[in-house]
Every structure is written in structure tokens, then in C-alpha cells.
Scaffold this active site. Structure first.
Site, short mmCIF file in Angstrom:
data_model
loop_
_atom_site.label_atom_id
_atom_site.label_comp_id
_atom_site.label_asym_id
_atom_site.label_seq_id
_atom_site.Cartn_x
_atom_site.Cartn_y
_atom_site.Cartn_z
N ARG A 1 -5.42 23.29 29.60
CA ARG A 1 -6.16 23.50 30.56
C ARG A 1 -7.61 24.07 31.05
NH1 ARG A 1 -1.64 22.91 30.06
NH2 ARG A 1 0.33 23.90 30.94
N SER A 34 0.52 31.10 37.34
CA SER A 34 -0.14 31.28 35.78
C SER A 34 -1.17 32.47 36.45
CB SER A 34 -0.10 31.21 34.43
OG SER A 34 0.73 30.11 34.69
N GLU A 54 -6.80 32.54 34.75
CA GLU A 54 -6.95 30.62 35.03
C GLU A 54 -7.56 30.61 36.46
OE1 GLU A 54 -3.10 28.17 33.77
OE2 GLU A 54 -3.39 27.45 36.31
P1 FAD Z 1 -7.76 24.44 44.00
O1 FAD Z 1 -6.91 26.15 44.19
O2 FAD Z 1 -8.10 24.34 45.62
O3 FAD Z 1 -8.78 24.54 43.71
C1 FAD Z 1 -8.31 24.71 42.45
C2 FAD Z 1 -10.25 24.74 41.24
O4 FAD Z 1 -10.22 23.23 41.64
C3 FAD Z 1 -11.47 25.27 42.29
O5 FAD Z 1 -12.11 25.73 42.03
C4 FAD Z 1 -11.27 23.88 43.62
O6 FAD Z 1 -12.84 24.09 43.96
C5 FAD Z 1 -11.58 22.32 42.52
N1 FAD Z 1 -11.31 21.57 43.03
C6 FAD Z 1 -10.37 21.52 43.93
N2 FAD Z 1 -10.24 19.60 44.81
C7 FAD Z 1 -11.05 19.43 43.97
C8 FAD Z 1 -12.05 18.03 44.16
N3 FAD Z 1 -11.14 17.08 44.70
N4 FAD Z 1 -13.04 18.00 43.29
C9 FAD Z 1 -13.68 19.15 42.37
N5 FAD Z 1 -12.96 20.04 42.66
C10 FAD Z 1 -12.17 20.52 43.25
N6 FAD Z 1 -0.83 24.52 36.78
C11 FAD Z 1 -0.56 23.83 35.69
O7 FAD Z 1 -1.48 23.27 34.94
N7 FAD Z 1 0.67 23.94 35.52
C12 FAD Z 1 1.62 23.98 36.43
O8 FAD Z 1 2.87 24.19 36.03
C13 FAD Z 1 1.61 24.81 37.28
N8 FAD Z 1 2.22 25.39 38.37
C14 FAD Z 1 1.86 26.28 38.77
C15 FAD Z 1 3.05 26.92 40.39
C16 FAD Z 1 2.68 27.54 41.25
C17 FAD Z 1 3.43 27.96 41.37
C18 FAD Z 1 1.27 27.76 41.45
C19 FAD Z 1 0.78 28.38 42.86
C20 FAD Z 1 0.00 26.93 40.86
C21 FAD Z 1 0.55 26.37 39.60
N9 FAD Z 1 -0.18 26.02 38.14
C22 FAD Z 1 -0.13 25.30 37.58
C23 FAD Z 1 -1.84 25.93 39.25
C24 FAD Z 1 -2.11 24.83 40.51
O9 FAD Z 1 -1.16 24.35 41.60
C25 FAD Z 1 -3.20 24.13 39.73
O10 FAD Z 1 -4.31 23.85 38.95
C26 FAD Z 1 -3.30 22.26 40.32
O11 FAD Z 1 -4.52 21.41 39.95
C27 FAD Z 1 -4.90 23.45 41.50
O12 FAD Z 1 -4.57 22.24 42.39
P2 FAD Z 1 -5.40 23.10 44.54
O13 FAD Z 1 -5.56 21.21 45.13
O14 FAD Z 1 -4.46 23.80 45.16
O15 FAD Z 1 -7.08 23.32 43.50
P1 NAP Z 2 8.58 28.86 28.99
O1 NAP Z 2 9.47 27.82 28.94
O2 NAP Z 2 8.78 30.37 28.88
O3 NAP Z 2 7.37 29.19 27.83
C1 NAP Z 2 6.96 30.83 27.36
C2 NAP Z 2 5.20 29.64 26.84
O4 NAP Z 2 5.34 29.50 25.33
C3 NAP Z 2 4.62 28.84 27.84
O5 NAP Z 2 3.68 29.40 28.73
C4 NAP Z 2 4.39 27.83 26.44
O6 NAP Z 2 2.86 27.16 26.00
C5 NAP Z 2 4.62 28.25 25.07
N1 NAP Z 2 5.62 26.78 25.16
C6 NAP Z 2 7.07 27.40 25.33
N2 NAP Z 2 7.59 26.16 24.26
C7 NAP Z 2 6.32 24.60 23.61
C8 NAP Z 2 6.06 24.32 22.54
N3 NAP Z 2 7.11 23.91 22.17
N4 NAP Z 2 5.00 23.90 22.03
C9 NAP Z 2 4.08 25.24 22.22
N5 NAP Z 2 3.89 25.88 23.60
C10 NAP Z 2 5.32 26.32 23.99
O7 NAP Z 2 6.88 28.55 29.98
P2 NAP Z 2 7.10 29.10 31.46
O8 NAP Z 2 6.27 30.42 32.07
O9 NAP Z 2 8.41 28.75 32.25
O10 NAP Z 2 6.36 27.82 31.97
C11 NAP Z 2 7.12 26.00 31.64
C12 NAP Z 2 5.55 25.25 31.78
O11 NAP Z 2 5.39 25.36 33.17
C13 NAP Z 2 4.80 25.45 31.18
O12 NAP Z 2 4.72 24.31 29.84
C14 NAP Z 2 3.66 26.04 31.77
O13 NAP Z 2 2.58 25.69 31.32
C15 NAP Z 2 3.91 25.82 32.89
N6 NAP Z 2 3.59 26.42 34.02
C16 NAP Z 2 1.84 26.17 34.32
C17 NAP Z 2 1.90 27.46 35.51
C18 NAP Z 2 0.16 27.07 35.84
O14 NAP Z 2 0.05 28.22 36.66
N7 NAP Z 2 -0.06 26.95 35.59
C19 NAP Z 2 2.76 27.56 36.06
C20 NAP Z 2 4.05 27.39 35.92
C21 NAP Z 2 4.52 27.20 34.96
P3 NAP Z 2 2.20 26.30 27.56
O15 NAP Z 2 1.95 27.14 29.03
O16 NAP Z 2 1.23 25.23 26.84
O17 NAP Z 2 3.17 24.76 28.17
#
Ligand code: FAD
Ligand code: NAP
Length: 352
Positions: free
Chosen positions: A165, A246, A345
Site C-alpha cells: 500500500r 480501511s 491509510e
Molecule cells: P482519491 O481519494 O481521490 O485520492 C487519493 C490520493 O491520491 C490523494 O492524495 C490524491 O491527491 C491522489 N491522487 C488522486 N488521483 C491522482 C492522480 N491522477 N495523480 C496523482 N495523485 C492523485 N484500496 C485498496 O488498495 N484496496 C481495497 O480493497 C480498497 N477498498 C476500498 C473499499 C472502500 C469501500 C473504500 C471507500 C475505499 C477502498 N480502498 C481500497 C481505498 C481507495 O479506493 C483506493 O485507494 C483508491 O485507489 C483511491 O482512488 P480515488 O480516485 O478515490 O483517490
Molecule cells: P480479511 O480477508 O478479513 O483478512 C484480514 C487481513 O488479513 C487482510 O487485511 C489481509 O491483508 C490479511 N490476510 C488475510 N489472508 C492473508 C494471506 N493469505 N496472506 C497475507 N495476508 C492475508 O480482509 P478484509 O478486510 O475482508 O479485506 C479483504 C481484502 O480486501 C484485503 O486484501 C484487503 O486489503 C482489501 N481491502 C482493502 C481496503 C482498503 O481500503 N485498503 C478496504 C477493504 C478491503 P491484506 O490487506 O494485505 O490483503
């Protein structure tokens, strides 16, 4: 069309937490030329620049100074390769729609990343990842404009310094570039990755595995459907319950630290990382501190997923400072009990 730059624009509709804040200056750009014009304007006026995608990874804790540029540049182009295809997505493309579009065209590899909100342009910023796949696994390069000079640059995977991330755009090059487009290498033959436990289990429950091996009928489309089904059952839809996904990164600790915690908490889930560190789910740590479902006025820890903080808009809603106060309460509690300081995050703006 001439670029329209507006003043004092409310941003509540532009962030998935629906926090109230405004942009001193605001514009939407739909082409590379408009983006360059916006950056010229910011340079002439001495304004700082904040790029905005879908607003799903932001906490607006106050008003934003300078020019907020909403990236709405669209377009997808492709170049066939042997057994693969290089696909270039403009920054303003919606991530999930792009994933669906690729599946429809027979381009595979993104299915585990289905239903992540936001835009393609933001995806490299934190190297988005889910269900055992991250952007870096498919990444070829991106083009970006340097904010201070307007110069166009290309970054390959090594230059992006992708981590968990994380990328160079959160580190050494923070706030220095605006990503214009992202090129990924996708497979033209289905290649299934269901090693992630929750996905394995969902596939098994749907009768798509025999003795732990996927059946031929388990297509990338079905993997995408499984991912969407798991996500919808666990995560609040930001359109109904405002959130930013998250709120904290899963901490990576030394193996010594993990071992000492495991002696006290043998049931603690741990995931060994390639470099020797150990990943501990932040949701588990928060849950252990008793915060799941806890609310503080208009902000709360989600009752089904302790890693997600939510904002209740009823009775007028709250603001970013209330959300950050709850986040700090969680951080303090986790640190006191586990000696781990959780790192937020989403990007926090407007906080002193
Ligand atoms: P924004 O929120 O608009 O911006 C985020 C940052 O990036 C800001 O600092 C902004 O200035 C910068 N930015 C945006 N666009 C650009 C650009 N073109 N150039 C340079 N900088 C830029 N993330 C995960 O990794 N995995 C997940 O599974 C995941 N699940 C999510 C689930 C939910 C319900 C929500 C609400 C979020 C989740 N996220 C997840 C977080 C988010 O969706 C991601 O980080 C996504 O990439 C953000 O995109 P955005 O366009 O909304 O960015
Ligand atoms: P989950 O399946 O309940 O698992 C909990 C955590 O354990 C996850 O965050 C995951 O890390 C870690 N994990 C589980 N199995 C793993 C494995 N085999 N090896 C390494 N790490 C493991 O997680 P969840 O909350 O429902 O989310 C599911 C997936 O969606 C995850 O990959 C999570 O990152 C992603 N997610 C991200 C966001 C966001 O905003 N960033 C929001 C929702 C969901 P990892 O996170 O590294 O996978």
C-alpha cells in the site's frame, strides 16, 4: 472548451466520507491540455495543487488551500503482445468499470481487484491491492506531469518503488506529480488466483473447487463475482454509509515483536512477509481493544469491520476533526496494548 476555475467550492460530494470542507480554487480537467492549463494557472498564481480522483481515500479535516484539480480524463487503448495485452487507462477512468470492461474484452488479471472505488490515476499512489493481488503485479508504466514544471515523465515499476500500500508518490515524490495514465500488462488467457483464504472459501462454497483445485468452469468473471459478493457482504457501501475503506494500514512488525505478542495472544493472526517482517491485521488489533461498533457522535467504527470508520450524516453529520479524534483513540488504545502505532491509510488534508 476553456478551462473553468471556480472559487470556494464545497467538496462534500467529492469525498466518500462526505466530510464538509471546501476548495479555495477548483477545476475539473478532461484532457491533458486542460491539466497543463490548470497547472500553468496554479504556477502563475502561486497556488498549491491537490489532485482529486474519486475521493475514496481522503480525510478532509479542513478547507483545502490552493487549486483542487479533479481528474476526469478518460480513454482506454490497447497494444496486443504475445499471450498478453498492454492496456493504457487514462487517469480519470473509474477503476471498477475499467476492471469490468477488461473482463468483457477477455483481458484478465484484474478480477481480484473488482469493486475497489476510485480512479485508475490514484491506483498507483498506494499500489492498490486486495484478495492476494496488487497493482504492481500487472504494472508496466505510468505517465505523469511534474506539478512544478509541467514536464511530462514516464515511470516504470522500479521507479514507482511499489511497496505494501505504498509507492514513491507517498514518499520522495509526494505531491510532486499528477498521474495522467497507467499501462498494465493483462493476460489474454484466463489465469485464476484464488489463493487468498476468503476467496478459496467462497469458491468452495459455490462448488467451484474440487479437493482445493479450481474447476474449469471457474472463470475470471466468476472470480470477480465472488470478490464482489464477499466485499458487499463485509464492507459498507460508501453511497449508503460514508467511509474511506480501511482507515489503517495493516502493521508490519519485526518477527521478534510478533513472537513476543504471540506468547501473550496465541490466537493473533499473523502473515509472514517476504522480507522477514510479519503482517498483523489491524482490524484484529482494534477489535481486541473492544472498539468494533463503537460510535462517538456522528462517527463510528463499523460494526462488521473494525478497520472501517464511518460517518453518519443524520442530524447534520460531523466533521473531519471528530473522525480524526476517534482514529487517535483507536491508535492510542492499540499502541498501549500491543506497542504498535497504527498508520492511517487515507491521505489527511486540512489538518494542522
Ligand atoms: P482519491 O481519494 O481521490 O485520492 C487519493 C490520493 O491520491 C490523494 O492524495 C490524491 O491527491 C491522489 N491522487 C488522486 N488521483 C491522482 C492522480 N491522477 N495523480 C496523482 N495523485 C492523485 N484500496 C485498496 O488498495 N484496496 C481495497 O480493497 C480498497 N477498498 C476500498 C473499499 C472502500 C469501500 C473504500 C471507500 C475505499 C477502498 N480502498 C481500497 C481505498 C481507495 O479506493 C483506493 O485507494 C483508491 O485507489 C483511491 O482512488 P480515488 O480516485 O478515490 O483517490
Ligand atoms: P480479511 O480477508 O478479513 O483478512 C484480514 C487481513 O488479513 C487482510 O487485511 C489481509 O491483508 C490479511 N490476510 C488475510 N489472508 C492473508 C494471506 N493469505 N496472506 C497475507 N495476508 C492475508 O480482509 P478484509 O478486510 O475482508 O479485506 C479483504 C481484502 O480486501 C484485503 O486484501 C484487503 O486489503 C482489501 N481491502 C482493502 C481496503 C482498503 O481500503 N485498503 C478496504 C477493504 C478491503 P491484506 O490487506 O494485505 O490483503
Amino acid at each position: 472548451m476553456a478551462l473553468s476555475i471556480q472559487q470556494n467550492i464545497p467538496l462534500q460530494a467529492y469525498n466518500s466520507l462526505r466530510l464538509p470542507a471546501s476548495a479555495e480554487y477548483f477545476c475539473t480537467v478532461t484532457s491533458e491540455e486542460e491539466l497543463c492549463a490548470a497547472l500553468d494557472y496554479a504556477r502563475q498564481q502561486g497556488l498549491e495543487v491537490t489532485p482529486l480522483g474519486g475521493g475514496s481515500n481522503l480525510v478532509l479535516a479542513g478547507d483545502l488551500k490552493g487549486l483542487v484539480i479533479k481528474l476526469d480524463i478518460r480513454g482506454i487503448s490497447s497494444r496486443p503482445q504475445a499471450n498478453s495485452v498492454e492496456v493504457c487507462f487514462a487517469a480519470g477512468e473509474n477503476w471498477h468499470r475499467a476492471v469490468m470492461d477488461c473482463l468483457d474484452r477477455g483481458w484478465y488479471g484484474l478480477e481480484n481487484l473488482s469493486l475497489i472505488p476510485g480512479t485508475v490515476g490514484a491506483a498507483p499512489i498506494q499500489n492498490i491491492g486486495a484478495y492476494g493481488v496488487e497493482l504492481a503485479d500487472l504494472f508496466v508504466c505510468l505517465r505523469a506531469v511534474e506539478i512544478s514544471t509541467g514536464e511530462l515523465c514516464t515511470f516504470d515499476a522500479a521507479a514507482c518503488q511499489f511497496g505494501y500500500r505504498d509507492s514513491v508518490f507517498k514518499g520522495a515524490f509526494k505531491d510532486q506529480f499528477i498521474i495522467l495514465d497507467v499501462t498494465l500488462r493483462l493476460h489474454t488467457q484466463p489465469s485464476i488466483n484464488i489463493a487468498y483464504p476468503a476467496l478459496q472459501q467462497a469458491a468452495a462454497e459455490s462448488g467451484l473447487l474440487v479437493n482445493g483445485s479450481p474447476l474449469d468452469k471457474l472463470t475470471p468473471q466468476l472470480v470477480s463475482e465472488l470478490v464482489c459478493r464477499i466485499r458487499s457482504s463485509k464492507l459498507p457501501d460508501p453511497a449508503e454509509i460514508p467511509n474511506a475503506g480501511s482507515f489503517f494500514k495493516n502493521p508490519l512488525v519485526s518477527s521478534t515483536h510478533a513472537q513476543s505478542l504471540l506468547r501473550r495472544y496465541p490466537q493473533m493472526p499473523t502473515f509472514a512477509q517476504p522480507g522477514g517482517q510479519v503482517k498483523i491485521p489491524a482490524a484484529w488489533l482494534i477489535d481486541q481493544c473492544g472498539f468494533k461498533g463503537v460510535s462517538r457522535g456522528p462517527v463510528a467504527v463499523h460494526k462488521h469491520q473494525a478497520l472501517v470508520l464511518t460517518h453518519n450524516l443524520n442530524n447534520g453529520g460531523g466533521d473531519g476533526s471528530q473522525l480524526l479524534a476517534l482514529a487517535a483513540e483507536l491508535q492510542d488504545a492499540v499502541e498501549q496494548r500491543f506497542s504498535i502505532r497504527l498508520e492511517t491509510e487515507p491521505r489527511i488534508y486540512g489538518s494542522t
